[in-house]
Design a protein around this motif. Structure first.
Motif, PDB file in Angstrom:
ATOM      1  N   LEU A 158      -0.849   6.754  -0.071  1.00 11.55           N
ATOM      2  CA  LEU A 158       0.397   6.014  -0.277  1.00 11.55           C
ATOM      3  C   LEU A 158       1.226   5.970   1.008  1.00 11.55           C
ATOM      4  N   LYS A 189      -4.103   6.559 -18.508  1.00  9.69           N
ATOM      5  CA  LYS A 189      -4.096   7.390 -17.316  1.00  9.69           C
ATOM      6  C   LYS A 189      -5.503   7.468 -16.730  1.00  9.69           C
ATOM      7  N   GLN A 222      -1.123  11.129  -2.086  1.00 12.32           N
ATOM      8  CA  GLN A 222       0.116  11.029  -1.314  1.00 12.32           C
ATOM      9  C   GLN A 222      -0.139  10.527   0.100  1.00 12.32           C
ATOM     10  N   GLY A 243       0.641   4.561  -7.249  1.00 12.15           N
ATOM     11  CA  GLY A 243       1.840   4.130  -6.548  1.00 12.15           C
ATOM     12  C   GLY A 243       2.857   3.522  -7.496  1.00 12.15           C
ATOM     13  N   GLU A 244       4.089   3.410  -7.028  1.00 10.47           N
ATOM     14  CA  GLU A 244       5.166   2.874  -7.867  1.00 10.47           C
ATOM     15  C   GLU A 244       5.315   1.367  -7.722  1.00 10.47           C
ATOM     16  N   LYS A 245       4.647   0.777  -6.743  1.00 10.75           N
ATOM     17  CA  LYS A 245       4.738  -0.672  -6.559  1.00 10.75           C
ATOM     18  C   LYS A 245       3.391  -1.209  -6.100  1.00 10.75           C
ATOM     19  N   THR A 246       3.276  -2.516  -6.043  1.00 11.29           N
ATOM     20  CA  THR A 246       2.020  -3.139  -5.627  1.00 11.29           C
ATOM     21  C   THR A 246       1.683  -2.695  -4.211  1.00 11.29           C
ATOM     22  N   LYS A 274       2.223   2.630   3.009  1.00 12.10           N
ATOM     23  CA  LYS A 274       3.597   2.341   3.428  1.00 12.10           C
ATOM     24  C   LYS A 274       3.626   1.938   4.898  1.00 12.10           C
TER      25      LYS A 274
END
Length: 380
Positions: free
Chosen positions: A272, A324, A269, A57-60, A276
């Motif tokens: 995530l 990675k 995906q 993910g791009e954020k916590t 969200k």
């Protein structure tokens, strides 16, 4: 003089004690009744699926907002490795059953579900799923059939279940039926606002059914946008506007399908997207502390793990990339792995530890102060 100093010291200690950090557990005694209950089910979501949100993910991740976390064992009465039907039935009824069972006991007797019990107490109810609303997980909260593939019978239960907010797929099970009946006519007869084209604004003085796909909605790799968080937000706003307590089940269905396909990209995906949606729910909780949020899974799918990432250099050597990681699967089926249980809000502390999946039902009712109904209910 000594007595006066002692009194002042005691007073200071009392003030400091009162102004110190309070117990962070939300007290059930200090929150107005009745309580809202939001149950989120990440279908197929084990520990590694949750872990993926922290690396890809791009954020916590919103998962990190939970302080109380437990683990549940998911086996059914017939198989150590369960399916969504028996797994969700354990969550909805508090009783383990055989694989493929929907809302019935191991002897195929109908069991009262938490949705039905709370509905009888005046609660609003809602279900959101990315699959057909007749699929195993959502069906286990309102239907009572011996096998999960009885979609047309399950659809009959759905239209008669008096659920206030429905969002998902399943058009064909209502309108393309072997018996020739069109169950959309029944929904309209019951004064539902029905939409098969878009997730429009719910009508506040009606029940709402947003059934937007012939069967399941697309997965994220097929272009699904923000249906899950948006449908969840729409449902919460609908319940909030009607000012009555509610039970709301939200399913992130395709985490499971990513495991079956052994597709790391799909799984990531979908996790995530589910995370969200958790964010939407936790924002609601901040404004409405008389709420319990429970996030769990019916089982794990794929035997997923988060391992080392390698690339092949020009000489054919396998080189580890230190920054990675990679998702690995050891199966395309369900597993017996323990699954996480996250809880936040009123009674959150009850969900720590390790326990059987059917105990989640009993813990939720304990928080709500509702005793388990011992009698079975009749089929519609």
């Amino acid at each position: 003089m000594l007595g006066k100093k002692t009194s002042i010291l005691l007073l200071l200690l009392l003030v400091l004690g009162c102004s110190g950090k309070k117990d962070e557990t939300t007290s059930r005694e200090n929150v107005a009744e009745p309580l809202n209950l939001i149950l989120m089910i990440g279908d197929g979501m084990g520990i590694s699926q949750v872990t993926s949100a922290f690396y890809f993910g791009e954020k916590t991740p919103n998962f990190k907002q939970f302080e109380y976390v437990g683990l549940s064992l998911t086996s059914s009465t017939s198989h150590l490795i369960t399916d969504s039907a028996s797994g969700a039935t354990a969550l909805s009824t508090g009783e383990k059953t055989y694989r493929r069972a929907i809302g019935v006991s191991k002897d195929t007797l109908p069991l009262p579900t938490i949705l039905e019990q709370l509905q009888a107490k005046g609660y609003q109810t809602g279900l959101v799923s990315l699959t057909s609303l007749t699929h195993a997980t959502p069906a286990s909260f309102y239907a009572h059939v011996k096998d999960r593939d009885m979609h047309e019978e399950i659809a009959e239960y759905m239209v008669n279940a008096n659920i206030d907010f429905l969002a998902g797929g399943g058009i064909k099970y209502l309108s393309e039926r072997k018996d020739g009946h069109n169950l959309f006519d029944s929904l309209l007869k019951f004064n539902y606002n029905v939409d098969t084209l878009s997730l429009s604004k719910p009508v506040m003085n009606k029940q709402n059914a947003f059934i937007l796909a012939n069967d399941a909605l697309p997965n994220k790799l097929e272009g699904r946008k923000d249906f899950l968080p948006e449908a969840t937000k729409a449902g919460l706003e609908y319940f909030e506007g009607r000012e009555k307590p509610f039970f709301f089940m939200v399913e992130g269905s395709y985490i499971d399908w990513g495991g079956h396909a052994m597709s790391d990209e799909m799984m990531i995906q979908e996790v995530l997207d589910f995370d969200k949606t958790i964010g939407v729910v936790l924002e609601f909780l901040k404004k409405h502390p008389n709420t319990l949020v429970v996030v769990t899974a019916d089982h794990e799918t794929g035997g997923a793990s988060i391992g080392k990432y390698y690339e092949i250099d020009e000489n054919g050597n396998k080189i580890e990339i230190p920054k990675k990681v990679k998702v690995n699967f050891n199966s395309d089926q369900h597993t017996a792995a323990l699954v996480p249980v996250f809880a936040k809000g009123v009674g959150e502390e009850l969900f720590k530890g390790i326990y059987e999946n059917n105990e989640i039902y009993h813990k939720m009712l304990e928080v709500l102060g509702t005793k388990n109904a011992s009698e079975t209910i009749s089929k519609n």
